[in-house]
Design a protein around this motif. Structure first.
Motif, PDB file in Angstrom:
ATOM      1  N   GLU A 234      -3.054  -5.966  26.282  1.00  0.00           N
ATOM      2  CA  GLU A 234      -3.688  -5.619  24.969  1.00  0.00           C
ATOM      3  C   GLU A 234      -5.105  -5.284  25.079  1.00  0.00           C
ATOM      4  O   GLU A 234      -5.633  -4.394  24.350  1.00  0.00           O
ATOM      5  CB  GLU A 234      -3.219  -6.589  23.866  1.00  0.00           C
ATOM      6  CG  GLU A 234      -1.704  -6.350  23.526  1.00  0.00           C
ATOM      7  CD  GLU A 234      -1.077  -7.306  22.564  1.00  0.00           C
ATOM      8  OE1 GLU A 234      -0.056  -7.195  22.138  1.00  0.00           O
ATOM      9  OE2 GLU A 234      -1.744  -8.479  22.534  1.00  0.00           O
ATOM     10  N   LEU A 235      -5.802  -6.467  25.534  1.00  0.00           N
ATOM     11  CA  LEU A 235      -7.253  -6.386  25.646  1.00  0.00           C
ATOM     12  C   LEU A 235      -7.682  -5.179  26.444  1.00  0.00           C
ATOM     13  O   LEU A 235      -8.736  -4.582  25.998  1.00  0.00           O
ATOM     14  CB  LEU A 235      -7.802  -7.598  26.147  1.00  0.00           C
ATOM     15  CG  LEU A 235      -9.389  -7.912  26.289  1.00  0.00           C
ATOM     16  CD1 LEU A 235      -9.934  -7.926  24.866  1.00  0.00           C
ATOM     17  CD2 LEU A 235      -9.627  -8.876  27.164  1.00  0.00           C
ATOM     18  N   LEU A 236      -7.170  -4.984  27.547  1.00  0.00           N
ATOM     19  CA  LEU A 236      -7.457  -3.833  28.578  1.00  0.00           C
ATOM     20  C   LEU A 236      -7.134  -2.498  28.064  1.00  0.00           C
ATOM     21  O   LEU A 236      -7.464  -1.601  28.519  1.00  0.00           O
ATOM     22  CB  LEU A 236      -6.953  -4.279  29.940  1.00  0.00           C
ATOM     23  CG  LEU A 236      -7.634  -5.387  30.391  1.00  0.00           C
ATOM     24  CD1 LEU A 236      -7.176  -5.669  31.828  1.00  0.00           C
ATOM     25  CD2 LEU A 236      -9.219  -5.745  30.378  1.00  0.00           C
ATOM     26  N   SER A 237      -5.940  -2.186  27.385  1.00  0.00           N
ATOM     27  CA  SER A 237      -5.432  -1.109  27.103  1.00  0.00           C
ATOM     28  C   SER A 237      -6.532  -0.492  26.027  1.00  0.00           C
ATOM     29  O   SER A 237      -6.454   0.866  26.221  1.00  0.00           O
ATOM     30  CB  SER A 237      -4.068  -1.375  26.167  1.00  0.00           C
ATOM     31  OG  SER A 237      -4.400  -2.035  25.207  1.00  0.00           O
ATOM     32  N   SER A 238      -7.201  -0.945  25.202  1.00  0.00           N
ATOM     33  CA  SER A 238      -8.402  -0.332  24.496  1.00  0.00           C
ATOM     34  C   SER A 238      -9.233   0.024  25.225  1.00  0.00           C
ATOM     35  O   SER A 238     -10.093   0.850  25.045  1.00  0.00           O
ATOM     36  CB  SER A 238      -8.719  -1.511  23.443  1.00  0.00           C
ATOM     37  OG  SER A 238      -9.363  -2.494  23.958  1.00  0.00           O
ATOM     38  N   GLN A 239      -9.433  -0.542  26.666  1.00  0.00           N
ATOM     39  CA  GLN A 239     -10.442  -0.088  27.652  1.00  0.00           C
ATOM     40  C   GLN A 239     -10.127   1.324  28.112  1.00  0.00           C
ATOM     41  O   GLN A 239     -10.916   2.004  28.393  1.00  0.00           O
ATOM     42  CB  GLN A 239     -10.737  -1.065  28.504  1.00  0.00           C
ATOM     43  CG  GLN A 239     -11.901  -0.992  29.396  1.00  0.00           C
ATOM     44  CD  GLN A 239     -12.151  -2.250  29.901  1.00  0.00           C
ATOM     45  OE1 GLN A 239     -11.284  -2.849  30.785  1.00  0.00           O
ATOM     46  NE2 GLN A 239     -13.489  -2.916  30.279  1.00  0.00           N
TER      47      GLN A 239
END
Length: 241
Positions: A234-239
């Motif tokens: 979830e953290l990296l999906s926004s990246q």
């Protein structure tokens, strides 16, 4: 072609492997709480002989569930084999995400906090055995974390060839061997920022007596600072957006 697949392809053309991911986007107050959850060959012997009762801290999962904290567990294959039912429950829990932490937790590069070495020819096996065990649980993770955070450029290239993204951290609790929860709390709170990946340990046992007491204080302290807990994906999906 997706960006990560292209990066893997370009490795064969002489491109350097991607560096480990240590954090997500810094814009939003979101953090990924991660737990390195190990069983090594030596720890397996401790269980067999009764020297250590358990490396499965059910009170940790209960604490996370009670506080509705999303978290990512980096598991060794030996831990999955030691606790197959618990691993299945973690895989089925919507709060949690599972990822690869090698099979037996060796040091891929030396020195590495006293971890035993692994022969270069067996490094791929260390990774793939755990990928297979995770897949059997229904956890199709593409994340890998090197034991101890130790690696060489060739190790990074190997992980990339196997289709895995190396995820390390930027806010370490340094809870291994620590008996004072104040130190763990201070380590995390002094380093955490928007997008941080926090690393603690999730196997319990005699070397981690202060992890859960520290976490009992860290969860409300991080929430009070306005941080939301998300999984690594979830953290990296926004990246990626």
């Amino acid at each position: 072609m997706r960006g990560w697949a292209l990066a893997v392809l370009l490795l064969g053309l002489g491109w350097a492997a991607p560096a480990p991911i240590t954090h997500g986007p810094r814009q939003a107050p979101r953090v990924a709480l991660t737990f390195d959850t190990d069983v090594t060959h030596g720890m397996w012997q401790n269980l067999k002989t009764g020297r250590v009762k358990s490396y499965n801290p059910t009170e940790l999962y209960r604490l996370l569930e009670q506080n509705q904290v999303r978290a990512t567990f980096f598991l060794t294959g030996l831990w999955i084999e030691a606790y197959p039912e618990q691993a299945r429950k973690l895989a089925q829990n919507p709060l949690f995400e599972l990822a690869n932490h090698s099979y037996s937790h060796p040091g891929f590069a030396q020195p590495c906090y006293g971890l035993p070495s692994v022969e270069p020819a067996k490094k791929a096996e260390e990774i793939l055995k755990t990928q297979h065990l995770l897949a059997q649980l229904g956890a199709r993770s593409s994340y890998f974390r090197f034991p101890g955070g130790c690696y060489t450029p060739d190790d990074l290239a190997l992980a990339a060839r196997l289709g895995l993204r190396v995820v390390h951290w930027d806010a370490a609790g340094e809870d291994g061997g620590q008996t004072n929860p104040d130190v763990i709390v201070r380590n995390v709170l002094s380093r955490v920022q928007n997008g941080s990946i926090i690393v603690l340990h999730g196997q319990g046992g005699p070397r981690l007596p202060a992890t859960i007491p520290a976490l009992q204080r860290l969860i409300p302290a991080l929430k009070a600072r306005g941080f939301a807990f998300v999984t690594v994906s979830e953290l990296l999906s926004s990246q990626a957006r």
